[in-house]
Design an enzyme around this catalytic site. Sequence first.
Site, mmCIF file in Angstrom:
data_model
loop_
_atom_site.group_PDB
_atom_site.id
_atom_site.type_symbol
_atom_site.label_atom_id
_atom_site.label_comp_id
_atom_site.label_asym_id
_atom_site.label_seq_id
_atom_site.Cartn_x
_atom_site.Cartn_y
_atom_site.Cartn_z
ATOM 1 N N ARG A 158 0.954 -1.213 -0.174
ATOM 2 C CA ARG A 158 0.166 -0.072 -0.463
ATOM 3 C C ARG A 158 0.939 1.004 -0.261
ATOM 4 O O ARG A 158 1.959 1.647 0.945
ATOM 5 C CB ARG A 158 -0.950 -0.209 1.125
ATOM 6 C CG ARG A 158 -1.642 -1.220 0.701
ATOM 7 C CD ARG A 158 -3.368 -0.941 2.397
ATOM 8 N NE ARG A 158 -3.864 0.577 1.888
ATOM 9 C CZ ARG A 158 -5.594 0.246 2.324
ATOM 10 N NH1 ARG A 158 -5.322 0.264 3.378
ATOM 11 N NH2 ARG A 158 -5.438 1.534 1.722
ATOM 12 N N GLN A 171 -15.563 1.746 6.308
ATOM 13 C CA GLN A 171 -15.255 1.995 7.540
ATOM 14 C C GLN A 171 -15.493 2.635 8.848
ATOM 15 O O GLN A 171 -15.707 2.262 9.780
ATOM 16 C CB GLN A 171 -13.449 2.483 7.057
ATOM 17 C CG GLN A 171 -12.788 1.304 6.344
ATOM 18 C CD GLN A 171 -12.557 1.988 4.810
ATOM 19 O OE1 GLN A 171 -13.509 2.633 4.294
ATOM 20 N NE2 GLN A 171 -11.410 2.148 4.716
ATOM 21 N N ASP A 180 -2.854 9.889 7.240
ATOM 22 C CA ASP A 180 -2.503 7.866 6.639
ATOM 23 C C ASP A 180 -0.510 8.685 6.217
ATOM 24 O O ASP A 180 0.093 7.510 6.234
ATOM 25 C CB ASP A 180 -2.784 8.237 5.678
ATOM 26 C CG ASP A 180 -4.006 6.496 5.807
ATOM 27 O OD1 ASP A 180 -4.880 7.409 6.298
ATOM 28 O OD2 ASP A 180 -3.748 5.186 5.867
HETATM 29 O O1 MRU Z 1 -7.920 2.955 3.614
HETATM 30 P P1 MRU Z 1 -7.450 2.564 5.200
HETATM 31 O O2 MRU Z 1 -8.980 2.246 5.996
HETATM 32 O O3 MRU Z 1 -6.404 1.583 5.805
HETATM 33 O O4 MRU Z 1 -7.773 3.947 5.934
HETATM 34 C C1 MRU Z 1 -7.022 4.090 6.780
HETATM 35 C C2 MRU Z 1 -7.617 6.029 7.523
HETATM 36 O O5 MRU Z 1 -7.432 7.175 6.076
HETATM 37 C C3 MRU Z 1 -7.863 6.463 8.478
HETATM 38 O O6 MRU Z 1 -9.070 7.785 7.884
HETATM 39 C C4 MRU Z 1 -7.653 6.384 9.541
HETATM 40 O O7 MRU Z 1 -7.361 7.538 9.854
HETATM 41 C C5 MRU Z 1 -5.463 6.755 9.456
HETATM 42 S S1 MRU Z 1 -5.233 4.744 11.228
HETATM 43 C C6 MRU Z 1 -5.621 5.450 11.813
#
Ligand code: MRU
Length: 348
Positions: A96, A200, A241
């Site tokens: 990712r 999510q 992220d």
């Molecule tokens: O694609 P994801 O579900 O991994 O994305 C995660 C996020 O963007 C969350 O909003 C989060 O803020 C980051 S992890 C605490």
Amino acid sequence: MNDLPLQPLRWMGDAATGRLLLVDQTRLPHELVELSCADAATLHEAIRALRVRGAPSIGMAAAHGLVLALQSARQLDLAAFRTELAACAAALVGTRPTAVNLHWAVRTVAEAAQGSSAATCHEAMHAAACKIETDQQARSAAMAAAGTALLAHGERILTICNAGPLAAGGLGSALGVVLLAAQRGLAPTVWACETRPLLQGARLTAFEMSRAGIPVTVLADSAAAQLMARGLVSRVLVGADRIARNGDTANKIGTYALALAAAAHGLPFHVVAPLSTCDPDIPDRRGIPVEERAAEEVLHFQGLPVAASGAAAINPAFDITPAHLITSFITERGVVAPAGLAALLATR
Ligand code: MRU
């Protein structure tokens, strides 16, 4: 529903033969079940498919994943072990692109590979991966304490995606603030943006908040500005992220729109994240890679088409909120305005 504790992952066994157990987040809220990862390929698929997700949890999973990937290399000579280590690390960071914790954790565990043999290097990597996991719990607790100090009684907190225990370990990041505030009797309530296309917010944030007895209301992502206009939101708390040195912040798609709406309504907008989510090598938004996911996730829902056939779809997983829209960062080292972030990073 069984009563597994809400921790995103756990390592079972020793470095040489252990395996990684992950809560399969794609199965929630219907089933709380663990996926056993006994090889790197299973873990790569789990990260790509968001079975384990949320930047800090991806980092913890990758840290253990590197140990898992090197189990069969313990008998090699040191040079061959290091070659294998480099290949396994590259494969993991390719799973990712946006969550920088993944890169940070893989680099940290790889750098810990010190010793006179492959086996001793591997043991040191395992210790480093376990430390990343326990440190993350302490970071979550410190962020929660720093964030809770900002809250009044009865706050109505809007959030997006999931930044709770499943995403970050311990109490979580943005939702860790809410969980601690509830424990301290501040009676917060949560507005959870559903977070299309993978939900999510509706699936995971609502699950975590309900399980903790915190009132949570799910809304269509597009309803957020209207709730603010009606005076129903007291502040916005989100995770992150990847955060550039100037404070520009990548988070789940839809976050930027929330920040614009919060600014228009004079509402505080906080990013809650550990410093491992900051990328001091990237000066600003232009350097942040944004993951583009399959069109299928937008065009279908649980296998059924939701768009007219023939339509294309665009599916950026994240957006970037410019630093000037962010009131403050809530970190394990305290609360800091965007202008103070670079100085804090210099002492990381
Ligand atoms: O694609 P994801 O579900 O991994 O994305 C995660 C996020 O963007 C969350 O909003 C989060 O803020 C980051 S992890 C605490």
